[in-house]
Design a protein around this motif. Structure first.
Motif, PDB file in Angstrom:
ATOM      1  N   ILE A  57     -66.291 -12.671 -33.075  1.00  0.00           N
ATOM      2  CA  ILE A  57     -66.243 -13.865 -33.936  1.00  0.00           C
ATOM      3  C   ILE A  57     -65.475 -13.564 -35.218  1.00  0.00           C
ATOM      4  CG2 ILE A  57     -67.641 -15.474 -35.290  1.00  0.00           C
ATOM      5  CD1 ILE A  57     -69.847 -15.130 -33.159  1.00  0.00           C
ATOM      6  N   GLN A  58     -65.798 -12.416 -35.801  1.00  0.00           N
ATOM      7  CA  GLN A  58     -65.171 -12.054 -37.077  1.00  0.00           C
ATOM      8  C   GLN A  58     -63.675 -11.833 -36.909  1.00  0.00           C
ATOM      9  OE1 GLN A  58     -66.177  -8.139 -38.753  1.00  0.00           O
ATOM     10  NE2 GLN A  58     -66.471  -9.129 -40.745  1.00  0.00           N
ATOM     11  N   LYS A  59     -63.285 -11.048 -35.889  1.00  0.00           N
ATOM     12  CA  LYS A  59     -61.868 -10.725 -35.713  1.00  0.00           C
ATOM     13  C   LYS A  59     -61.061 -11.947 -35.298  1.00  0.00           C
ATOM     14  CE  LYS A  59     -62.521  -6.546 -36.851  1.00  0.00           C
ATOM     15  NZ  LYS A  59     -62.795  -5.486 -35.906  1.00  0.00           N
ATOM     16  N   ASP A  60     -61.651 -12.797 -34.477  1.00  0.00           N
ATOM     17  CA  ASP A  60     -60.929 -14.012 -34.079  1.00  0.00           C
ATOM     18  C   ASP A  60     -60.744 -14.951 -35.263  1.00  0.00           C
ATOM     19  OD1 ASP A  60     -60.800 -13.011 -31.545  1.00  0.00           O
ATOM     20  OD2 ASP A  60     -62.413 -14.251 -30.729  1.00  0.00           O
ATOM     21  N   SER A  61     -61.734 -14.985 -36.143  1.00  0.00           N
ATOM     22  CA  SER A  61     -61.606 -15.816 -37.339  1.00  0.00           C
ATOM     23  C   SER A  61     -60.565 -15.241 -38.290  1.00  0.00           C
ATOM     24  CB  SER A  61     -62.959 -15.926 -38.061  1.00  0.00           C
ATOM     25  OG  SER A  61     -63.930 -16.504 -37.221  1.00  0.00           O
ATOM     26  N   ILE A  62     -60.602 -13.929 -38.456  1.00  0.00           N
ATOM     27  CA  ILE A  62     -59.627 -13.271 -39.331  1.00  0.00           C
ATOM     28  C   ILE A  62     -58.219 -13.474 -38.795  1.00  0.00           C
ATOM     29  CG2 ILE A  62     -58.799 -11.019 -40.128  1.00  0.00           C
ATOM     30  CD1 ILE A  62     -61.710 -10.130 -40.313  1.00  0.00           C
ATOM     31  N   GLN A  63     -58.098 -13.447 -37.438  1.00  0.00           N
ATOM     32  CA  GLN A  63     -56.777 -13.618 -36.835  1.00  0.00           C
ATOM     33  C   GLN A  63     -56.166 -14.956 -37.209  1.00  0.00           C
ATOM     34  OE1 GLN A  63     -54.939 -13.624 -32.326  1.00  0.00           O
ATOM     35  NE2 GLN A  63     -56.797 -14.734 -32.779  1.00  0.00           N
ATOM     36  N   VAL A  64     -56.963 -16.000 -37.178  1.00  0.00           N
ATOM     37  CA  VAL A  64     -56.467 -17.329 -37.521  1.00  0.00           C
ATOM     38  C   VAL A  64     -55.903 -17.327 -38.935  1.00  0.00           C
ATOM     39  CG1 VAL A  64     -57.107 -19.733 -37.884  1.00  0.00           C
ATOM     40  CG2 VAL A  64     -58.048 -18.473 -35.945  1.00  0.00           C
ATOM     41  N   ILE A  65     -56.635 -16.653 -39.828  1.00  0.00           N
ATOM     42  CA  ILE A  65     -56.178 -16.599 -41.221  1.00  0.00           C
ATOM     43  C   ILE A  65     -54.932 -15.742 -41.341  1.00  0.00           C
ATOM     44  CG2 ILE A  65     -56.802 -15.832 -43.539  1.00  0.00           C
ATOM     45  CD1 ILE A  65     -59.741 -16.407 -42.785  1.00  0.00           C
ATOM     46  N   ARG A  66     -54.945 -14.572 -40.696  1.00  0.00           N
ATOM     47  CA  ARG A  66     -53.859 -13.611 -40.874  1.00  0.00           C
ATOM     48  C   ARG A  66     -52.577 -14.027 -40.173  1.00  0.00           C
ATOM     49  NH1 ARG A  66     -55.070  -7.684 -42.352  1.00  0.00           N
ATOM     50  NH2 ARG A  66     -56.917  -7.931 -43.653  1.00  0.00           N
ATOM     51  N   LYS A  67     -52.669 -14.965 -39.233  1.00  0.00           N
ATOM     52  CA  LYS A  67     -51.463 -15.462 -38.580  1.00  0.00           C
ATOM     53  C   LYS A  67     -50.854 -16.651 -39.314  1.00  0.00           C
ATOM     54  CE  LYS A  67     -51.378 -15.852 -34.101  1.00  0.00           C
ATOM     55  NZ  LYS A  67     -51.770 -16.200 -32.715  1.00  0.00           N
ATOM     56  N   SER A  68     -51.570 -17.150 -40.308  1.00  0.00           N
ATOM     57  CA  SER A  68     -51.103 -18.335 -41.014  1.00  0.00           C
ATOM     58  C   SER A  68     -49.934 -17.984 -41.928  1.00  0.00           C
ATOM     59  CB  SER A  68     -52.239 -18.945 -41.834  1.00  0.00           C
ATOM     60  OG  SER A  68     -52.601 -18.087 -42.908  1.00  0.00           O
ATOM     61  N   VAL A  69     -49.087 -18.967 -42.140  1.00  0.00           N
ATOM     62  CA  VAL A  69     -47.929 -18.762 -43.019  1.00  0.00           C
ATOM     63  C   VAL A  69     -48.385 -18.438 -44.435  1.00  0.00           C
ATOM     64  CG1 VAL A  69     -45.835 -19.836 -43.936  1.00  0.00           C
ATOM     65  CG2 VAL A  69     -46.594 -20.374 -41.622  1.00  0.00           C
ATOM     66  N   THR A  70     -49.422 -19.130 -44.896  1.00  0.00           N
ATOM     67  CA  THR A  70     -49.899 -18.938 -46.269  1.00  0.00           C
ATOM     68  C   THR A  70     -50.332 -17.495 -46.508  1.00  0.00           C
ATOM     69  OG1 THR A  70     -50.654 -21.229 -46.328  1.00  0.00           O
ATOM     70  CG2 THR A  70     -51.541 -19.734 -48.004  1.00  0.00           C
ATOM     71  N   TYR A  71     -51.135 -16.976 -45.565  1.00  0.00           N
ATOM     72  CA  TYR A  71     -51.637 -15.613 -45.740  1.00  0.00           C
ATOM     73  C   TYR A  71     -50.492 -14.592 -45.665  1.00  0.00           C
ATOM     74  CZ  TYR A  71     -53.996 -11.219 -44.820  1.00  0.00           C
ATOM     75  OH  TYR A  71     -54.408  -9.911 -44.883  1.00  0.00           O
ATOM     76  N   LEU A  72     -49.656 -14.720 -44.651  1.00  0.00           N
ATOM     77  CA  LEU A  72     -48.577 -13.757 -44.474  1.00  0.00           C
ATOM     78  C   LEU A  72     -47.618 -13.776 -45.663  1.00  0.00           C
ATOM     79  CD1 LEU A  72     -47.813 -14.271 -40.676  1.00  0.00           C
ATOM     80  CD2 LEU A  72     -48.968 -12.316 -41.731  1.00  0.00           C
ATOM     81  N   ASP A  73     -47.325 -14.978 -46.164  1.00  0.00           N
ATOM     82  CA  ASP A  73     -46.444 -15.067 -47.330  1.00  0.00           C
ATOM     83  C   ASP A  73     -47.078 -14.438 -48.558  1.00  0.00           C
ATOM     84  OD1 ASP A  73     -44.536 -16.296 -45.838  1.00  0.00           O
ATOM     85  OD2 ASP A  73     -44.890 -18.324 -46.604  1.00  0.00           O
ATOM     86  N   SER A  74     -48.388 -14.614 -48.713  1.00  0.00           N
ATOM     87  CA  SER A  74     -49.064 -14.027 -49.872  1.00  0.00           C
ATOM     88  C   SER A  74     -49.069 -12.503 -49.804  1.00  0.00           C
ATOM     89  CB  SER A  74     -50.497 -14.560 -49.983  1.00  0.00           C
ATOM     90  OG  SER A  74     -51.283 -14.120 -48.877  1.00  0.00           O
ATOM     91  N   MET A  75     -49.282 -11.951 -48.598  1.00  0.00           N
ATOM     92  CA  MET A  75     -49.256 -10.504 -48.439  1.00  0.00           C
ATOM     93  C   MET A  75     -47.852  -9.963 -48.646  1.00  0.00           C
ATOM     94  SD  MET A  75     -52.348  -9.631 -48.023  1.00  0.00           S
ATOM     95  CE  MET A  75     -52.091  -7.904 -47.562  1.00  0.00           C
TER      96      MET A  75
END
Length: 821
Positions: free
Chosen positions: A395-413
Motif C-alpha cells: 500500500i505504501q509503495k504503491d501510494s508513493i509511486q503515484v506521487i513519485r511518478k507525477s510531474v510535480t514531484y519529479l520537477d521539484s526533485m
C-alpha cells in the motif's frame, strides 16, 4: 455494465473454490511459519506465512482431509465435512515425541551411516520419480536493508526510490509471481508467468521465476553460485558426519529418520543442519539446512537457511516437494541486509514423457496482462497470505509511486538537484528532467579521476559533456558525449565525440558513431592501465605505455539476428601519426633514462615506428553462443549462456584506401571461449585466439596483432584468460599467422580446504598455462600457479601468482600481484 460483469465474475471465481484459512501455532501460542498444508493424496497445498497464517483454495467443498506437516512437530490430519466459504480452521501443532531405536554397534561404525548409504543407493530411483512434471508455481521475495549511510566513499547513495525511512532502513524490494511450469531434469524448463507484482512499480515485471529454484538434493551437487555437496551425494561420506537425532511416525505410520548433518571440514562447500529420510523408500521427507557464506566463497553473505517440505501421495507413491523457503542475512561496512524467498509447488502432474517440442531455448514467457492483475485475482490465487508488514509495504509503495511518478514531484526533485553553484564549474554539473527521462552532464574542469601521466603528454586530464535519454519500457537508449583531453607537457588539446543509440531490449540492435582526435596505445586492447603506468613512470622511470595520434571517423552497427547469433559491422577512417616523448619529469630522481616512444626500438629517439598515413578499414564479425537460452519479458529479452558449449567469435577485417599502398591488408581471426564448473573441483576456463594476415608484409605496426603483455608485476584488470604475465608488450607482435592460448583452472578451495591450518586461510589454488605460436619463433609459454581469494574477513580481493616463462628453454620467472576491484 462492465463493473457489474467484473463483480459477478469475481464472485463466481471465489465461490468456485472453497477457501480454508486460519493460523497455525505451537503449544505456547507461538505462530509457526512455513507449515506444509495440503489436501491428502493430492498436490493441492500451501504454507503458512511468518505469522503462522495460511489460506488454501480447493475445488472440493466436501469431505476434505487436510494435512498439517511441520518439521519437528507431529503431523496432524483434519477432516472437513463441508466447507462454508470462508472456512476458518486454527491449528495447534504439538512437538514431536522423538524416539531413538536401540542401536547395536558391533563394528564400531556409526549406524546412521547405513541410513545414508541406503538413501544414496536409492537416490537415482527417487530422483527419477519426479524427473518430469507440470505444476503451479508461486514465488514471493522480500529484501530489506538496515543502517544504510547517506554516502559511501563520497558517493550519494540516495533512499532507494523512497524505500528507506529516517533510520535509513526499510524494504527495498518486494515482489511475487504465479506461473505454470513444465520441467524435465536436469534443466529443461518451460514457464509461463501468469501474474507478476512488484511493490511500487505497477508497470514492472518481477524477476522471480522458477529458474535457479531447483535445489535438488538428489543430485550430487546443489548450485548456489558454487557447487555445494549434497548430504546424500555419491561422495558425501568424504564431506559429512551423521548422527541420528530421532525417529518418528508420520500420519501414514511411515518411519521418518531425523539426521543431523555436520561438515568434516569447516571451510568446504557443504551444508549443516538436518535432513529427514523416510525409512524403506529412503526418500527425502524434509530439508532444514544452513549455508554459511564463507563456504560459498561469498563472505558478505553471513548465513542462508534452506528448508524444504515434501508431501506423500498414496496414489502416485511419490514424495514431492511442496514448500521451499530461503532466508538469508548479509552485511558489510556496517550495512545489513536480510531477505526471504518462499516457493510453493502445487497441482503436480507427473509425466512419463513430454512431447519433443515442449522444451526449447525460450525458458520463460509472460502473459500479456501479467502485471495488470487486480487485488481480486491475487486474493483468490495467492497460496500464502501476506503478512501485515507486506500488506502495508504494498500500500505504501504503491501510494508513493503515484506521487513519485507525477510531474510535480519529479520537477521539484529535479529543481533541487539541478541547482547551479559556482564551484560546479570546477567540480562538474548535471541537469536532468526525470519525467521526460533525459539528462545533461558536464564533467568539470578538475576531473581528478582522469588525471594521469605519460612521457608523451606529461600530466593530462579529461573533461567533457554528455547527454542521455532513455525509455525503460521499450529499451531505447541514446547517449551523446564529447571528451576533451589536454596534455600539459605536449600542450595539445584533443577532442572526440560519440553517439550511441540502442533501438530495443529484444535484439539489442545498436548504432554508434564516433570521431575526432585521440591518443591511443599501439595495442588497441590497452593492456597497460593509465594508473599503473603513471605510478611506474613517475616513481620508477618505467614508461611502458607507447602512444600514437589519430584523427578518425567511425560507424558501428550490431544486433542479434537469431537467438545466440550476434553480428556486427564497422567502417572507419583514420589519419595516423607517430609521437615523441615531450618530458623527462619524474617524482623520484634517478640516473635512469626514459625509453623512447617507439615500441620496437626503445633507444630510438629520432625516427618513427611507422610513416604518417591515412587508411580506411572495414570489419564484419559474429559471435555465436551455442545452446543459448533466454527469458522473454515484455520489457526485454534476457539471454542465458549455456556453459555446456563454447562461445565462438569470427571476424574479417580489410584495410583499404590507404595513402600508402603497402599498408593495406586482410585479416581473418577467431576466438573460442569456454568455461565449465567441474563438480565441486572448481572452474575451468579456456580462451583460444587464432588469425591469419594476408598481403600484410609491410603494414603499419599499429595494425599488427599485439599480445597483452605485462612488465609491471601488477594486474588490476582481472584478465588472466586474456593476457600474459611476463611477456614484453610488443616483443611478439606479428603480421602473419598466430595462435594464442590461455588455460586456467581455479580449484575453488577443493585442494586447500583439505590441508589442515592452510584451510583456515580460505585461499583458492589456481593453475594456468599461456602460449603464443607465431611463424619463425619458438613457442612462447608461461606456467602459473597461485592463490586467489586472498584477504581478510569479508574483504578478499587479492591474488598472487608465481610465473615461469619458456621460449626455447627456461626464460625467466616472477611474481604477479592481482587486485580485483
Amino acid at each position: 455494465m462492465k463493473k457489474i460483469l467484473l463483480t459477478l465474475t469475481l464472485c463466481f471465481s471465489l465461490l468456485s473454490y472453497a477457501q480454508i484459512k486460519g493460523t497455525v501455532k505451537d503449544e505456547n501460542g507461538k505462530p509457526l511459519p512455513y507449515v506444509n498444508i495440503y489436501i491428502e493424496n493430492t498436490y493441492t497445498g500451501t504454507t503458512s506465512n511468518e505469522l503462522g497464517k495460511y489460506e488454501l483454495n480447493s475445488k472440493d467443498q466436501k469431505n476434505i482431509h487436510l494435512i498439517f506437516q511441520h518439521l519437528g512437530f507431529k503431523t496432524q490430519k483434519h477432516f472437513i465435512a463441508n466447507t462454508i466459504v470462508p472456512y476458518e480452521l486454527d491449528i495447534t501443532l504439538v512437538e514431536e515425541n522423538y524416539e531413538l531405536k536401540e542401536l547395536v554397534i558391533n563394528t564400531g561404525e556409526n549406524p546412521t551411516n547405513e541410513i545414508i548409504k541406503n538413501a544414496i543407493s536409492a537416490r537415482k530411483k527417487n530422483a527419477a520419480k519426479t524427473d518430469k512434471f507440470e505444476a503451479d508455481f508461486y514465488s514471493r521475495g522480500i529484501f530489506k536493508a538496515k543502517d544504510i549511510p547517506k554516502k559511501f566513499m563520497g558517493i550519494e547513495i540516495g533512499d532507494f526510490d523512497g524505500n528507506l525511512d529516517s533510520t535509513r532502513s526499510g524494504i527495498i524490494y518486494q515482489s511475487e509471481t504465479f506461473s505454470k511450469i513444465k520441467f524435465e531434469k536436469p534443466n529443461n524448463l518451460k514457464e509461463e508467468i501468469i501474474a507478476s507484482k512488484i511493490a511500487g512499480n505497477d508497470n514492472g515485471f518481477s524477476y522471480n521465476t522458477a529458474i535457479n529454484t531447483n535445489y535438488d538434493f538428489y543430485e550430487n551437487y546443489v548450485n548456489f553460485g558454487i557447487n555445494m555437496v549434497s548430504p546424500i551425494a555419491d561422495n558425501a561420506f568424504n564431506y559429512y558426519k551423521y548422527k541420528l537425532e530421532s525417529t518418528f511416525l508420520d500420519e501414514k505410520n511411515q518411519l521418518i529418520n531425523k539426521i543431523k548433518v555436520t561438515p568434516k571440514r569447516n571451510k568446504e562447500p557443504v551444508f549443516e543442519g538436518f535432513i529427514y529420510i523416510v525409512e524403506n523408500s529412503w526418500a527425502i521427507y524434509g530439508i532444514d539446512l544452513d549455508i554459511k557464506g564463507y563456504r560459498m566463497q561469498e563472505p558478505i553473505l553471513e548465513n542462508m537457511k534452506l528448508t524444504q517440505n515434501f508431501s506423500y501421495n498414496e496414489t502416485t507413491k511419490i514424495w514431492a516437494k511442496n514448500i521451499q523457503s530461503l532466508n538469508f542475512s548479509a552485511g558489510i561496512f556496517g550495512m545489513k541486509f536480510t531477505g526471504k524467498f518462499t516457493h510453493v509447488f502445487s497441482n503436480y502432474q507427473f509425466k512419463a514423457a513430454f512431447d519433443k517440442k515442449t522444451f526449447g531455448k525460450e525458458l520463460v514467457t509472460f502473459a500479456a496482462t501479467a502485471n495488470k492483475k487486480d487485488a481480486g485475482f491475487w486474493d483468490a490465487t495467492r497460496p500464502v497470505p501476506l503478512t501485515s508488514e507486506e500488506v502495508k509495504n504494498y500500500i505504501q509503495k504503491d501510494s508513493i509511486q503515484v506521487i513519485r511518478k507525477s510531474v510535480t514531484y519529479l520537477d521539484s526533485m529535479d529543481a533541487k538537484s539541478n541547482h547551479f553553484k559556482l564551484e560546479k564549474i570546477l567540480l562538474g554539473y548535471t541537469y536532468k528532467n526525470s519525467y521526460k527521462k533525459w539528462s545533461i552532464n558536464y564533467q568539470g574542469i578538475s576531473n581528478i579521476g582522469s588525471l594521469n601521466f605519460n612521457t608523451v603528454q606529461g600530466y593530462n586530464l579529461d573533461s567533457g559533456f554528455s547527454y542521455r535519454k532513455w525509455n525503460d519500457e521499450t529499451g531505447k537508449y541514446t547517449a551523446i558525449s564529447s571528451i576533451f583531453n589536454y596534455g600539459l607537457s605536449e600542450n595539445q588539446l584533443r577532442v572526440k565525440g560519440n553517439y550511441y543509440h540502442r533501438f530495443n531490449n529484444q535484439n539489442y540492435a545498436y548504432i554508434a558513431l564516433s570521431g575526432g582526435s585521440s591518443i591511443n596505445q599501439f595495442n588497441g586492447n590497452e593492456p597497460i592501465s593509465t594508473i599503473v603506468n603513471s605510478i611506474s613512470t613517475l616513481f620508477f622511470k618505467n614508461n611502458f605505455i607507447k602512444l600514437y595520434n589519430k584523427e578518425f571517423a567511425e560507424i558501428n552497427y550490431g544486433r542479434e539476428v537469431a537467438n545466440g547469433f550476434f553480428i556486427s559491422g564497422k567502417l572507419l577512417y583514420e589519419n595516423r601519426r607517430a609521437l615523441f616523448n615531450t618530458t623527462d619529469y619524474t617524482v623520484l630522481k634517478n640516473d635512469a633514462l626514459y625509453t623512447s616512444n617507439d615500441p620496437l626500438q626503445p633507444l630510438n629517439f629520432t625516427s618513427t615506428p611507422f610513416q604518417k598515413h591515412e587508411i580506411i578499414k572495414g570489419q564484419i564479425g559474429t559471435r555465436i553462443r551455442f545452446g543459448q537460452k533466454y527469458i522473454s519479458r515484455p520489457d526485454g529479452k534476457i539471454n542465458i549462456q549455456n556453459n555446456d558449449y563454447p562461445v565462438i567469435s569470427l571476424n574479417f577485417e580489410k584495410a583499404f584506401g590507404a595513402s600508402l599502398k603497402n599498408y593495406q591488408y586482410e585479416l581473418v581471426s577467431a576466438v573460442i571461449d569456454y568455461s565449465k564448473t567441474i563438480g565441486n573441483k572448481g572452474d575451468f576456463g579456456l580462451r583460444i585466439k587464432a588469425g591469419k594476415f594476408f598481403g600484410a608484409k609491410n603494414i603499419a605496426f599499429v595494425d599488427f596483432k599485439h599480445f597483452n603483455g605485462n612488465l609491471t608485476h601488477v594486474n588490476i584488470l582481472n584478465n588472466s584468460l586474456n593476457a600474459f604475465n611476463l611477456l614484453p608488450y610488443y616483443s611478439h607482435s606479428t603480421n602473419d599467422a598466430y595462435v594464442e592460448t590461455h588455460i586456467e583452472h581455479n580449484f575453488k578451495g577443493y585442494i586447500m580446504n583439505k590441508i589442515p591450518l592452510l584451510n583456515k586461510l580460505q585461499w583458492n589454488l589456481i593453475g594456468g598455462f599461456h602460449q603464443i605460436l607465431i611463424p619463425n619463433f619458438k613457442p612462447y609459454q608461461e606456467l602459473t600457479v597461485g592463490f586467489d581469494n586472498i584477504g581478510w574477513g569479508k574483504f578478499r580481493f587479492l591474488r598472487i601468482d608465481y610465473v615461469r616463462s619458456y621460449q626455447n628453454g627456461f626464460r625467466g620467472d616472477g611474481v604477479m600481484f592481482g587486485i580485483k576491484l
